[in-house]
Design an enzyme around this catalytic site. Structure first.
Site, PDB file in Angstrom:
ATOM      1  N   ASN A  19      20.626  13.709  50.275  1.00 52.55           N
ATOM      2  CA  ASN A  19      20.985  12.878  49.245  1.00 52.55           C
ATOM      3  C   ASN A  19      19.720  12.167  48.650  1.00 52.55           C
ATOM      4  OD1 ASN A  19      21.063  11.103  51.798  1.00 52.55           O
ATOM      5  ND2 ASN A  19      21.069   9.674  50.218  1.00 52.55           N
TER       6      ASN A  19
ATOM      7  N   THR B 187      49.511   4.967  49.019  1.00 49.92           N
ATOM      8  CA  THR B 187      50.006   5.422  47.641  1.00 49.92           C
ATOM      9  C   THR B 187      48.881   6.228  47.321  1.00 49.92           C
ATOM     10  OG1 THR B 187      51.609   4.023  47.088  1.00 49.92           O
ATOM     11  CG2 THR B 187      50.950   5.553  45.292  1.00 49.92           C
TER      12      THR B 187
ATOM     13  N   CYS C 156      22.784   4.614  47.150  1.00 49.25           N
ATOM     14  CA  CYS C 156      23.270   4.259  48.311  1.00 49.25           C
ATOM     15  C   CYS C 156      22.090   3.690  48.955  1.00 49.25           C
ATOM     16  CB  CYS C 156      23.825   5.088  49.125  1.00 49.25           C
ATOM     17  SG  CYS C 156      25.680   5.677  48.326  1.00 49.25           S
TER      18      CYS C 156
ATOM     19  N   SER D 131      33.099  14.572  48.299  1.00 46.57           N
ATOM     20  CA  SER D 131      33.280  13.589  47.187  1.00 46.57           C
ATOM     21  C   SER D 131      33.648  14.131  45.735  1.00 46.57           C
ATOM     22  CB  SER D 131      32.290  12.414  47.169  1.00 46.57           C
ATOM     23  OG  SER D 131      32.757  11.353  46.287  1.00 46.57           O
ATOM     24  N   ALA D 132      34.645  13.757  45.192  1.00 44.47           N
ATOM     25  CA  ALA D 132      34.722  14.230  43.777  1.00 44.47           C
ATOM     26  C   ALA D 132      33.804  13.824  42.794  1.00 44.47           C
ATOM     27  CB  ALA D 132      36.182  13.580  43.279  1.00 44.47           C
ATOM     28  N   HIS D 133      33.259  12.735  42.774  1.00 46.04           N
ATOM     29  CA  HIS D 133      32.288  12.314  41.755  1.00 46.04           C
ATOM     30  C   HIS D 133      30.847  13.044  41.760  1.00 46.04           C
ATOM     31  CE1 HIS D 133      30.628   9.373  44.439  1.00 46.04           C
ATOM     32  NE2 HIS D 133      29.548   9.523  43.570  1.00 46.04           N
TER      33      HIS D 133
ATOM     34  N   GLN E  46      26.519  16.487  49.033  1.00 41.21           N
ATOM     35  CA  GLN E  46      25.606  16.939  47.998  1.00 41.21           C
ATOM     36  C   GLN E  46      25.526  18.535  48.153  1.00 41.21           C
ATOM     37  OE1 GLN E  46      24.080  15.320  45.862  1.00 41.21           O
ATOM     38  NE2 GLN E  46      23.864  13.304  46.190  1.00 41.21           N
TER      39      GLN E  46
ATOM     40  N   THR F  23      32.201   7.870  51.798  1.00 41.02           N
ATOM     41  CA  THR F  23      31.780   6.894  52.642  1.00 41.02           C
ATOM     42  C   THR F  23      32.888   6.451  53.596  1.00 41.02           C
ATOM     43  OG1 THR F  23      30.179   5.554  51.128  1.00 41.02           O
ATOM     44  CG2 THR F  23      31.350   4.362  52.677  1.00 41.02           C
TER      45      THR F  23
END
Length: 354
Positions: A128, A216, A297, A178-180, A158, A52
């Site tokens: 998606n 960070t 989403c 995206s990682a997840h 995706q 996002t």
């Protein structure tokens, strides 16, 4: 890894003492791993908090001069579509490209929408909602042939690790991941930024991420990105997908939304006539089968922009469910899920019809 990072190696990777420098090397290794998968240079990968953020950044910087027009498909993820619609509300010329009935972006309409004033174009790589894949290599070339100055972005969330794709040699300027979505931790994403592309910083401050996104780093989530890529093996997912599509296609009053031949193989959108999707979802959940009524989403809105653009019949939209597959799924699980879905549909229809 999680215990080590949380309990021992909790250092700030931007610090200069030895332990922090070693942690910085691990972050760089994660960046290099992503770059290798995308077939780009590590310097072209900038970490973000997720897709996002990456998509919003792409829209904001792809259209930074506030002049010209924007072209997006009607099948874009909300994190692309909504920021673009906000710009439209401010008077910007936004042109939306419809989807074909098979779920792909209408290539001819896309070409017609792009002109010498087009500043930014975004086409999702894999939907998606339906899993249908767009040929962004080809579409980006079409856009650049009509206007070499137009910025081409693609939401690759995706598709990453699931659809064969190489950024090297492409006309893509920006690409979000995206990682997840591949089994990594939530809270880490990345934006591919083609070398030479002039992009404004997203966050100013300490100068992290080449002064483009200060703050960070989310060390544990970023390191999980590398682990997820290395562990990802979806070689059997196509078998699960093919079985589910073949099974569902035989059921009466059930329609696969989008062409299975153009799918990533990880998502299938199913229209079930004569039932309400929310009720079917709850019944399936009670039986241990978890499905969506659309992407997570878009779960807060009753409309499905993607299916509407595909001209999906109302009776199938009202009973739409979204099934997603994971490399951790087994064929036994999918077979059971299909049987549960079939029985649940019949029970629900019988209850409705008395």
């Amino acid at each position: 890894m999680s215990n080590r990072i949380l309990e021992r190696d909790f250092y700030n990777p931007s610090a200069l003492y030895y332990c922090a420098v070693e942690l910085r090397k691990e972050l760089d290794a994660s960046r290099a791993c992503i770059a290798d998968k995308l077939d780009c240079k590590p310097s072209e990968v900038v970490f973000t908090s997720g897709a996002t953020e990456s998509n919003n950044w792409a829209v904001a910087c792809g259209f930074k001069n506030k002049r010209g027009n924007i072209v997006v498909s009607e099948g874009e993820h909300p994190s692309v579509y909504e920021p673009v619609m906000l710009l439209k509300g401010k008077g910007i010329d936004v042109r939306t490209v419809p989807l074909l009935s098979d779920g792909r972006v209408d290539e001819e309409r896309l070409a017609c929408c792009v002109d010498c004033e087009t500043a930014f174009v975004s086409v999702i790589h894999a939907s998606n909602e339906t899993g249908v894949v767009n040929d962004v290599m080809r579409l980006s070339r079409i856009v650049k042939e009509k206007n070499p100055r137009a910025v081409f972005h693609s939401d690759g969330v995706q598709a990453f690790c699931k659809v064969p794709f190489r950024l090297s040699g492409s006309c893509v300027d920006l690409y979000s991941i995206s990682a997840h979505k591949i089994g990594g931790l939530k809270g880490a994403g990345a934006l591919y930024i083609r070398n030479g592309f002039n992009i404004s910083p997203l966050v100013s401050g300490g100068g992290q991420e080449r002064n483009l996104r200060s703050g960070t780093e989310n060390v544990m989530s970023i390191l999980s990105f590398k682990s997820a890529i290395e562990d990802f093996d979806g070689s059997h997912v196509c078998d699960l997908y093919d079985y589910a599509v073949a099974y569902l296609s035989k059921l009466v009053g059930v329609k696969i939304n989008g062409c299975a031949d153009h799918s990533s193989g990880y998502i299938v959108s199913v229209g079930v006539s004569g039932v309400k999707s929310e009720i079917l979802q709850h019944i399936l959940s009670d039986s241990g089968v978890l499905v969506g009524t659309g992407s997570a989403c878009s779960s807060k809105t009753k409309k499905n922009r993607t299916l509407e653009s595909m001209k999906t019949e109302k009776r199938f939209m009202e009973g739409n469910i979204r099934i997603s597959f994971s490399p951790s799924n087994t064929m036994e699980e999918i077979k059971r899920a299909m049987d549960v879905i079939s029985v649940s549909i019949e029970k629900l229809r019988s209850a409705i019809n008395g």
